[in-house]
Design a protein around this motif. Sequence first.
Motif: not given
Length: 246
Positions: A7-11, A26-27, A43-47, A49-52
């Motif tokens: 899991t990672f949270r892209p900026a 994608l969450f 992704l252009w917005t925040s918040g 989370e991507v679970k691979r």
Amino acid sequence: MNTFISTFRPAAGFSFVIQDHETALLFQHGRYLRALEAGKHRLWTSGHEVKRIDNREQMLLVQGQELLTADQVVLKVSAVATFRVADALTMHRATQDATAVLYSEVQLDLRQIVAAEAAEAFLQQKAGHGAKLLDLIADRAQSLGLKVDRIDIRDVMLPADLKRSFMSALQQRQEAQAGLEKARAETATLRTLANAAKLMRDNPELLQLRYLQTLQEVGTGMGNTLVLGLTDSEKLKCSASTLNQH
């Protein structure tokens, strides 16, 4: 935790790549949005989370389970299963650690199979227990978003004293089987001889023919000495005459 899940949270504005053997969920703020296809994403917005989730085949080893058979024998059994993720979203919603749940299910089903049979029967049917396990685990695996492709019983270990007893019993069975086969062969030979004797008794000319064949076979060899115990001179003349004709 599952080693095939990350899991990672892209900026916002940061790009990332999803491989073609992965499913990416994608969450945003904890709410599921969609699955991402393989390729490059931004992704252009925040918040977010991507679970691979890795869709490739995984291996699960259930090792050294000490289980009690129906006749109260303790067997140490190991099993190995191969599985893969069939529905990533179902797996995500069903459990935090799908591997651990699957391990427990295989362990319980293996205990059920071993407890249902005597030790000797279990050992004799070892190759077929994998298919039984697969049938028992299939529905539960599906509810976890997984598909189990194969389960095999890898090792079965016996207590030392029981192992010696089984080896002794096996040797005795093999010796008994060998004795039985020998007795069958001897019976078949005696039956053949009895049939031949009956034929010669019912047909005396067959005995005379066999006698002449034997004389001919012996006479074809070099340096053979034939001693005849006949006292009937007429029979001897008849036999000699027949041999000369051949």
